[in-house]
Design an enzyme around this catalytic site. Structure first.
Site, PDB file in Angstrom:
ATOM      1  N   GLY A 135       0.939  -1.249   0.037  1.00 33.87           N
ATOM      2  CA  GLY A 135      -0.099  -0.331  -0.025  1.00 33.87           C
ATOM      3  C   GLY A 135       1.005   1.138   0.349  1.00 33.87           C
ATOM      4  O   GLY A 135       2.144   1.002  -0.360  1.00 33.87           O
ATOM      5  N   CYS A 136      -0.024   1.805   0.518  1.00 27.88           N
ATOM      6  CA  CYS A 136       1.136   3.344   0.574  1.00 27.88           C
ATOM      7  C   CYS A 136       2.379   2.925   1.386  1.00 27.88           C
ATOM      8  O   CYS A 136       2.341   2.946   1.981  1.00 27.88           O
ATOM      9  CB  CYS A 136       0.196   4.890   1.552  1.00 27.88           C
ATOM     10  SG  CYS A 136       1.615   5.540   1.508  1.00 27.88           S
TER      11      CYS A 136
END
Length: 221
Positions: free
Chosen positions: A34-35
């Site tokens: 993810g981020c």
């Protein structure tokens, strides 16, 4: 560090920090979770993680950037002490800290980017084991790492940069070595709320930092 001229006091600090925090040998792992700000802080707070960096990998676009990512994925790359962590143990942290059941847009997809055949074999076995244990399909991919492109400076140690008093002082002290320092990795993790109070006290006791910086770190932690 070769080619970077540092003041004597800065060189002394870097040498002491390296001696206290870094093992003689490290291994490297790269994960998409993810981020990349979150896993950068998550891993950075852990003992035995020597340094972290965030960047882009897993695609074919040349020289990606945050606003021209192409087909790459945001990833975190960590250097770790193999006497403290096995690759299998790191994978357990990965599985526990991202959504491996849901397909994400390519920028934020889950992916284990193996650095060699051994890592790939371990990653594939771990992925299959997770599916067997849970009875669920694992969307996170296993691929071989082709090339890692470091992200822009403002993404490196992002959580720590939200404490400008601390980040500015460390950048002045460490110079170009700041993003790759073990100290920055730890403090970045602590700034995001990871790590124990004892870990935080132990680290701060080893650092030769101005009182204003120590006070700001303690205030946030």
């Amino acid at each position: 560090m070769s080619g970077i001229a540092l003041p004597t006091s800065q060189t002394t600090t870097l040498a002491r920090d390296a001696q206290a925090l870094a093992p003689a040998e490290t291994e490297t792992a790269t994960f998409g979770m993810g981020c990349f700000w979150g896993p950068d802080a998550l891993f950075g707070a852990k003992e035995g993680i020597v340094r972290t960096r965030v960047g882009y990998a897993g695609g074919t676009t040349r020289d990606p950037s945050y606003y021209a990512l192409g087909d790459h994925t945001e990833v975190v790359q960590i250097e770790y002490d193999p006497e403290t962590w096995t690759y299998d143990e790191l994978l357990e942290i990965v599985w526990a800290n991202h959504d491996w059941t849901t397909s994400q847009k390519r920028q934020y997809r889950g992916v284990l980017l193996a650095h060699d055949d051994t890592q790939r074999e371990i990653a594939e076995r771990s992925r299959a084991g997770l599916a067997d244990r849970t009875g669920q399909s694992v969307d996170t991919a296993v691929e071989s790492l082709d090339q890692f492109y470091p992200a822009e400076d403002y993404h490196q140690k992002y959580e720590l940069r939200t404490l400008p008093v601390v980040a500015d002082e460390l950048e002045d002290l460490y110079g170009d070595a700041f993003p790759a320092s073990t100290v920055a990795a730890r403090l970045n993790g602590f700034a995001a709320g990871h790590g124990t109070e004892q870990q935080q006290r132990n680290l701060l006791a080893t650092l030769d930092l101005p009182p204003t910086v120590i006070d700001e770190v303690r205030r946030r932690l």
